[in-house]
Scaffold this motif. Structure first.
Motif, PDB file in Angstrom:
ATOM      1  N   TRP A   1       7.250  -4.187  -6.703  1.00  0.00           N
ATOM      2  CA  TRP A   1       6.809  -3.573  -5.408  1.00  0.00           C
ATOM      3  C   TRP A   1       7.286  -2.186  -5.419  1.00  0.00           C
TER       4      TRP A   1
ATOM      5  N   ASN B   1       5.102   1.460  -5.974  1.00  0.00           N
ATOM      6  CA  ASN B   1       5.068   1.932  -4.474  1.00  0.00           C
ATOM      7  C   ASN B   1       4.126   1.153  -3.507  1.00  0.00           C
TER       8      ASN B   1
ATOM      9  N   ASP C   1       4.183  -0.267  -0.785  1.00  0.00           N
ATOM     10  CA  ASP C   1       4.068  -0.104   0.666  1.00  0.00           C
ATOM     11  C   ASP C   1       3.045   0.595   1.002  1.00  0.00           C
ATOM     12  N   SER C   2       2.858   1.795   0.275  1.00  0.00           N
ATOM     13  CA  SER C   2       1.882   2.637   0.598  1.00  0.00           C
ATOM     14  C   SER C   2       0.418   1.915   0.221  1.00  0.00           C
TER      15      SER C   2
ATOM     16  N   THR D   1      -0.297  -1.395   0.685  1.00  0.00           N
ATOM     17  CA  THR D   1      -0.719  -2.250   1.675  1.00  0.00           C
ATOM     18  C   THR D   1      -1.346  -1.539   2.853  1.00  0.00           C
ATOM     19  N   GLU D   2      -0.997  -0.382   3.138  1.00  0.00           N
ATOM     20  CA  GLU D   2      -1.671   0.341   4.438  1.00  0.00           C
ATOM     21  C   GLU D   2      -3.099   0.584   3.979  1.00  0.00           C
TER      22      GLU D   2
END
Length: 152
Positions: free
Chosen positions: A127, A131, A133-134, A136-137
């Protein structure tokens, strides 16, 4: 043999020398003999090494098909951790081919597999390294299903 083969193919793709491709092929040949004695255990591993070999020789179509088949065979044989590894390897390959969205989907799928397997530290490392996090957006959540789940 299996992990060594993966590393050797990666070293070749990183430009460390042609001899790594030859060594990777040797590992692939050894695994091929093992498939004959225990197909359910070794088939997905061999297919993943084939994908890595194709990726190392720039055979894009065959590499993608083999990665996808390795993922399917690992899933169908219950090897969720090896399914995750195949997704991760495919993601790295796709990222090197600048297919970023597809690579991110692979990494998210690998993360899900590792979490289901209980390898939380591996999932967290993946994860952070990519990166996610970006990701999943942009592409939304990923769900990993077994073939039998799709029949219901």
């Amino acid at each position: 043999i299996f992990y060594r083969g993966i590393v050797m193919f990666h070293l070749h793709r990183e430009g460390k020398g042609e001899h790594w491709l030859k060594e990777g092929k040797k590992m692939q040949d050894q695994l091929e003999t093992w498939v004959n004695t225990s197909k359910p255990i070794f088939e997905n591993k061999l297919i993943l090494l084939e994908a890595e070999s194709y990726a190392s020789t720039c055979n894009v179509v065959a590499a993608k098909e083999s990665y996808e088949l390795s993922i399917k065979v690992a899933r169908n044989n219950g090897y969720i951790h090896e399914q995750g590894l195949a997704y991760e390897c495919m993601g790295k390959y796709l990222m090197s081919a600048v297919e970023v969205r597809d690579a991110e989907r692979c990494f998210l799928s690998a993360h899900e597999c590792y979490m289901q397997w209980g390898a939380k530290a591996k999932a967290e490392t993946l994860w952070m390294d990519w990166n996610l996090d970006s990701s999943t957006e942009r592409i939304g959540p990923v769900t990993i299903k077994h073939e039998r789940d799709e029949l219901e």
